[in-house]
Design an enzyme around this catalytic site. Structure first.
Site, PDB file in Angstrom:
ATOM      1  N   SER A 119       4.129   2.739   8.118  1.00  0.00           N
ATOM      2  CA  SER A 119       3.756   1.706   7.152  1.00  0.00           C
ATOM      3  C   SER A 119       4.961   1.198   6.375  1.00  0.00           C
ATOM      4  O   SER A 119       5.846   1.967   5.993  1.00  0.00           O
ATOM      5  CB  SER A 119       2.731   2.259   6.165  1.00  0.00           C
ATOM      6  N   HIS A 122       0.819  -1.224   0.000  1.00  0.00           N
ATOM      7  CA  HIS A 122       0.000   0.000   0.000  1.00  0.00           C
ATOM      8  C   HIS A 122       0.849   1.268   0.000  1.00  0.00           C
ATOM      9  O   HIS A 122       0.316   2.367  -0.190  1.00  0.00           O
ATOM     10  CB  HIS A 122      -0.988  -0.005   1.173  1.00  0.00           C
ATOM     11  N   ASP A 166      -0.259  -7.569   1.769  1.00  0.00           N
ATOM     12  CA  ASP A 166       0.239  -6.191   1.731  1.00  0.00           C
ATOM     13  C   ASP A 166       1.766  -6.219   1.830  1.00  0.00           C
ATOM     14  O   ASP A 166       2.352  -5.912   2.864  1.00  0.00           O
ATOM     15  CB  ASP A 166      -0.381  -5.396   2.885  1.00  0.00           C
TER      16      ASP A 166
END
Length: 269
Positions: A216, A73, A121
Protein backbone atom coordinates in the site's frame (compact mmCIF):
# COMPACT_ATOMS: atom_id res chain seq x y z
CA UNK A 1 6.00 31.36 -11.03
CA UNK A 2 6.48 29.11 -8.00
CA UNK A 3 3.63 26.91 -9.15
CA UNK A 4 5.10 26.69 -12.65
CA UNK A 5 8.47 25.69 -11.24
CA UNK A 6 6.89 23.00 -9.10
CA UNK A 7 5.06 21.52 -12.04
CA UNK A 8 8.19 21.54 -14.16
CA UNK A 9 10.06 19.49 -11.57
CA UNK A 10 7.26 17.08 -10.77
CA UNK A 11 5.77 16.27 -14.14
CA UNK A 12 7.56 13.94 -16.49
CA UNK A 13 8.92 16.60 -18.80
CA UNK A 14 12.52 16.78 -17.69
CA UNK A 15 14.68 13.67 -17.65
CA UNK A 16 15.95 14.53 -14.18
CA UNK A 17 13.48 12.01 -12.78
CA UNK A 18 12.33 8.54 -13.65
CA UNK A 19 15.59 7.37 -15.24
CA UNK A 20 17.41 5.04 -12.82
CA UNK A 21 21.18 4.83 -12.91
CA UNK A 22 20.67 1.07 -12.62
CA UNK A 23 17.74 0.25 -14.92
CA UNK A 24 15.31 -2.41 -13.71
CA UNK A 25 15.71 -5.90 -15.10
CA UNK A 26 12.35 -6.60 -16.67
CA UNK A 27 12.09 -10.36 -17.03
CA UNK A 28 9.05 -12.33 -18.10
CA UNK A 29 8.81 -14.13 -14.79
CA UNK A 30 5.20 -14.79 -13.85
CA UNK A 31 4.49 -13.40 -10.40
CA UNK A 32 6.70 -11.16 -8.31
CA UNK A 33 10.49 -11.31 -8.22
CA UNK A 34 13.39 -9.64 -6.45
CA UNK A 35 14.06 -6.22 -7.97
CA UNK A 36 17.53 -5.30 -9.14
CA UNK A 37 19.18 -3.26 -6.35
CA UNK A 38 18.48 0.48 -6.65
CA UNK A 39 16.55 0.08 -9.91
CA UNK A 40 13.48 1.79 -8.43
CA UNK A 41 15.37 4.58 -6.64
CA UNK A 42 12.26 6.62 -5.73
CA UNK A 43 10.75 3.70 -3.79
CA UNK A 44 10.62 4.28 -0.03
CA UNK A 45 9.67 2.18 2.96
CA UNK A 46 7.28 4.00 5.26
CA UNK A 47 7.83 2.82 8.84
CA UNK A 48 6.20 3.54 12.18
CA UNK A 49 7.50 3.30 15.72
CA UNK A 50 6.06 0.53 17.90
CA UNK A 51 7.41 -0.69 21.26
CA UNK A 52 10.82 0.74 20.55
CA UNK A 53 11.09 -0.76 17.06
CA UNK A 54 10.49 0.55 13.58
CA UNK A 55 8.11 -1.50 11.45
CA UNK A 56 7.46 -1.35 7.72
CA UNK A 57 3.83 -0.52 7.02
CA UNK A 58 3.59 0.94 3.50
CA UNK A 59 5.49 2.01 0.45
CA UNK A 60 5.80 5.45 -1.07
CA UNK A 61 7.49 7.42 -3.83
CA UNK A 62 10.03 10.21 -3.43
CA UNK A 63 8.77 12.93 -5.77
CA UNK A 64 10.69 15.89 -4.34
CA UNK A 65 13.78 15.85 -2.19
CA UNK A 66 11.63 16.46 0.88
CA UNK A 67 8.26 15.05 -0.19
CA UNK A 68 6.97 11.49 -0.43
CA UNK A 69 3.76 10.43 -2.18
CA UNK A 70 1.79 7.63 -0.52
CA UNK A 71 -1.75 6.46 0.25
CA UNK A 72 -4.01 8.21 2.74
CA UNK A 73 -5.03 4.91 4.33
CA UNK A 74 -1.39 4.38 5.37
CA UNK A 75 -1.42 7.36 7.72
CA UNK A 76 -2.63 7.46 11.32
CA UNK A 77 -2.43 10.64 13.38
CA UNK A 78 -1.46 8.60 16.44
CA UNK A 79 1.74 7.21 14.93
CA UNK A 80 5.27 8.52 14.47
CA UNK A 81 6.71 7.84 11.03
CA UNK A 82 9.99 7.76 9.19
CA UNK A 83 10.95 6.85 5.64
CA UNK A 84 13.85 4.75 4.43
CA UNK A 85 15.21 5.56 0.97
CA UNK A 86 17.85 3.92 -1.19
CA UNK A 87 17.19 0.50 0.35
CA UNK A 88 16.91 -2.97 -1.17
CA UNK A 89 16.87 -5.10 1.98
CA UNK A 90 14.80 -3.93 4.94
CA UNK A 91 16.93 -5.87 7.41
CA UNK A 92 20.28 -4.53 6.23
CA UNK A 93 21.74 -1.07 6.70
CA UNK A 94 22.99 -0.63 3.16
CA UNK A 95 25.61 1.81 1.95
CA UNK A 96 23.92 4.87 0.46
CA UNK A 97 20.56 4.33 2.13
CA UNK A 98 19.10 7.01 4.38
CA UNK A 99 16.48 7.24 7.10
CA UNK A 100 14.56 10.51 7.47
CA UNK A 101 11.85 11.52 9.92
CA UNK A 102 8.44 12.61 8.62
CA UNK A 103 7.73 16.12 9.88
CA UNK A 104 4.22 16.54 8.45
CA UNK A 105 1.56 14.50 6.70
CA UNK A 106 -1.13 15.95 4.44
CA UNK A 107 -4.07 13.71 3.60
CA UNK A 108 -6.46 14.57 0.78
CA UNK A 109 -9.35 16.55 2.23
CA UNK A 110 -11.95 14.33 0.52
CA UNK A 111 -10.48 11.07 1.77
CA UNK A 112 -12.88 9.08 3.95
CA UNK A 113 -11.53 5.91 5.53
CA UNK A 114 -15.08 4.55 5.77
CA UNK A 115 -15.66 5.01 2.05
CA UNK A 116 -12.59 3.55 0.38
CA UNK A 117 -14.46 3.12 -2.89
CA UNK A 118 -14.87 6.90 -3.24
CA UNK A 119 -11.16 7.21 -3.91
CA UNK A 120 -8.93 10.15 -2.99
CA UNK A 121 -6.63 7.65 -1.26
CA UNK A 122 -3.61 9.92 -1.51
CA UNK A 123 -1.31 11.67 0.95
CA UNK A 124 1.92 13.62 0.95
CA UNK A 125 4.61 13.33 3.60
CA UNK A 126 6.97 16.21 4.23
CA UNK A 127 10.40 15.08 5.36
CA UNK A 128 12.34 16.70 8.19
CA UNK A 129 15.27 17.26 5.84
CA UNK A 130 15.91 17.15 2.12
CA UNK A 131 17.30 13.94 0.70
CA UNK A 132 20.48 14.27 -1.39
CA UNK A 133 20.04 12.65 -4.80
CA UNK A 134 22.56 9.95 -5.70
CA UNK A 135 22.84 6.94 -7.99
CA UNK A 136 20.72 5.06 -5.41
CA UNK A 137 18.21 7.77 -4.49
CA UNK A 138 16.34 9.56 -7.29
CA UNK A 139 13.00 11.23 -7.85
CA UNK A 140 9.96 9.59 -9.34
CA UNK A 141 8.16 11.42 -12.16
CA UNK A 142 4.48 12.19 -12.24
CA UNK A 143 2.50 11.70 -15.45
CA UNK A 144 0.91 14.68 -17.16
CA UNK A 145 -2.44 15.72 -15.71
CA UNK A 146 -5.36 13.72 -17.07
CA UNK A 147 -3.25 10.93 -18.56
CA UNK A 148 -5.22 7.70 -19.02
CA UNK A 149 -3.27 4.54 -19.79
CA UNK A 150 -4.75 2.20 -22.42
CA UNK A 151 -5.89 -1.35 -21.76
CA UNK A 152 -3.01 -3.85 -21.38
CA UNK A 153 -0.36 -1.15 -20.89
CA UNK A 154 2.58 -2.77 -19.12
CA UNK A 155 3.44 -1.44 -15.66
CA UNK A 156 5.33 -2.69 -12.61
CA UNK A 157 4.22 -2.56 -9.00
CA UNK A 158 7.02 -2.48 -6.44
CA UNK A 159 7.15 -2.93 -2.70
CA UNK A 160 7.85 -5.07 0.34
CA UNK A 161 4.29 -6.38 0.57
CA UNK A 162 3.32 -9.97 1.29
CA UNK A 163 4.25 -12.48 -1.41
CA UNK A 164 0.76 -14.01 -1.24
CA UNK A 165 -2.39 -13.78 0.86
CA UNK A 166 -1.41 -14.30 4.53
CA UNK A 167 2.12 -15.01 3.34
CA UNK A 168 5.47 -13.79 4.57
CA UNK A 169 6.74 -10.25 4.20
CA UNK A 170 9.82 -10.25 1.94
CA UNK A 171 13.07 -8.69 3.06
CA UNK A 172 14.07 -7.81 -0.51
CA UNK A 173 12.19 -5.25 -2.62
CA UNK A 174 9.86 -7.02 -5.04
CA UNK A 175 8.62 -6.06 -8.49
CA UNK A 176 5.65 -7.49 -10.33
CA UNK A 177 4.50 -6.98 -13.89
CA UNK A 178 0.88 -5.86 -14.16
CA UNK A 179 -1.19 -5.03 -17.23
CA UNK A 180 -3.57 -2.08 -17.00
CA UNK A 181 -7.25 -2.97 -17.10
CA UNK A 182 -9.22 -0.10 -18.59
CA UNK A 183 -12.15 1.46 -16.75
CA UNK A 184 -14.76 -0.03 -19.11
CA UNK A 185 -13.56 -3.53 -18.25
CA UNK A 186 -12.74 -3.01 -14.58
CA UNK A 187 -16.13 -1.45 -13.84
CA UNK A 188 -17.90 -4.44 -15.37
CA UNK A 189 -20.04 -6.24 -12.75
CA UNK A 190 -17.98 -9.42 -13.13
CA UNK A 191 -14.83 -7.44 -12.25
CA UNK A 192 -14.98 -4.61 -9.69
CA UNK A 193 -18.28 -3.10 -10.78
CA UNK A 194 -19.25 0.27 -9.31
CA UNK A 195 -16.56 -0.01 -6.63
CA UNK A 196 -14.06 1.35 -9.14
CA UNK A 197 -14.16 5.04 -10.03
CA UNK A 198 -12.51 7.08 -12.77
CA UNK A 199 -10.00 8.49 -10.27
CA UNK A 200 -8.52 5.01 -9.97
CA UNK A 201 -6.43 2.63 -12.09
CA UNK A 202 -6.93 -1.12 -12.25
CA UNK A 203 -3.99 -3.37 -13.08
CA UNK A 204 -3.58 -7.13 -12.94
CA UNK A 205 -6.51 -9.46 -12.31
CA UNK A 206 -4.86 -12.50 -13.90
CA UNK A 207 -4.99 -14.44 -10.65
CA UNK A 208 -1.20 -14.62 -10.50
CA UNK A 209 0.42 -11.24 -9.81
CA UNK A 210 -0.93 -8.39 -7.70
CA UNK A 211 -0.10 -5.97 -4.96
CA UNK A 212 -0.67 -7.27 -1.42
CA UNK A 213 -0.58 -6.17 2.22
CA UNK A 214 2.48 -4.00 2.80
CA UNK A 215 2.59 -2.70 -0.78
CA UNK A 216 0.00 0.00 0.00
CA UNK A 217 1.10 3.52 -0.81
CA UNK A 218 3.79 2.32 -3.18
CA UNK A 219 4.05 3.12 -6.87
CA UNK A 220 2.61 1.65 -10.04
CA UNK A 221 5.55 2.37 -12.34
CA UNK A 222 4.84 2.72 -16.05
CA UNK A 223 7.40 3.58 -18.72
CA UNK A 224 6.73 6.35 -21.23
CA UNK A 225 7.80 6.39 -24.87
CA UNK A 226 10.94 8.36 -23.94
CA UNK A 227 11.96 5.48 -21.60
CA UNK A 228 11.19 7.55 -18.52
CA UNK A 229 9.41 5.80 -15.66
CA UNK A 230 6.36 7.57 -14.27
CA UNK A 231 4.42 6.93 -11.05
CA UNK A 232 0.94 6.48 -12.50
CA UNK A 233 -0.64 4.82 -9.50
CA UNK A 234 -0.55 4.55 -5.71
CA UNK A 235 -1.42 1.11 -4.30
CA UNK A 236 -4.86 1.54 -2.72
CA UNK A 237 -6.84 -1.68 -2.29
CA UNK A 238 -7.44 -5.24 -3.42
CA UNK A 239 -10.06 -7.90 -2.95
CA UNK A 240 -11.16 -9.13 0.48
CA UNK A 241 -11.08 -12.57 -1.12
CA UNK A 242 -7.29 -12.33 -1.14
CA UNK A 243 -4.37 -11.12 -3.20
CA UNK A 244 -3.92 -12.44 -6.76
CA UNK A 245 -7.66 -13.04 -7.19
CA UNK A 246 -8.91 -13.56 -10.76
CA UNK A 247 -10.79 -10.57 -12.17
CA UNK A 248 -10.10 -8.58 -9.03
CA UNK A 249 -7.13 -6.51 -10.17
CA UNK A 250 -5.16 -4.34 -7.81
CA UNK A 251 -6.69 -0.88 -7.57
CA UNK A 252 -4.52 2.22 -7.50
CA UNK A 253 -5.17 5.90 -6.96
CA UNK A 254 -4.74 7.51 -10.40
CA UNK A 255 -1.97 10.07 -9.86
CA UNK A 256 -2.80 12.05 -13.01
CA UNK A 257 -6.10 13.04 -11.39
CA UNK A 258 -4.26 14.84 -8.58
CA UNK A 259 -1.46 16.90 -10.17
CA UNK A 260 -2.99 20.20 -9.07
CA UNK A 261 -3.58 18.94 -5.53
CA UNK A 262 0.01 17.71 -5.25
CA UNK A 263 1.43 21.00 -6.50
CA UNK A 264 -0.81 23.00 -4.17
CA UNK A 265 0.18 21.01 -1.08
CA UNK A 266 3.89 21.35 -1.80
CA UNK A 267 3.58 25.04 -2.60
CA UNK A 268 1.67 25.82 0.59
CA UNK A 269 3.66 23.70 3.02
Amino acid sequence: MIRALLLSTLVAGALSCGVPTYPPQLSRVVGGEDARPNSWPWQVSLQYSSSGQWRHTCGGSLIEQNWVLTAAHCISSSRTYRVVVGRQSLSTVESGSLTIAVSKSVIHEKWNSNQLAQGNDIALLKLASSVPLTDKIQLGCLPAAGTILPNNYVCYVTGWGRLQSNGALPDILQQGKLLVVDYATCSNPSWWGSTVKTNMICAGGDGVTSSCNGDSGGPLNCQAANRQWQVHGIVSFGSSLGCNYYRKPSVFTRVSNYNDWISSVIENN
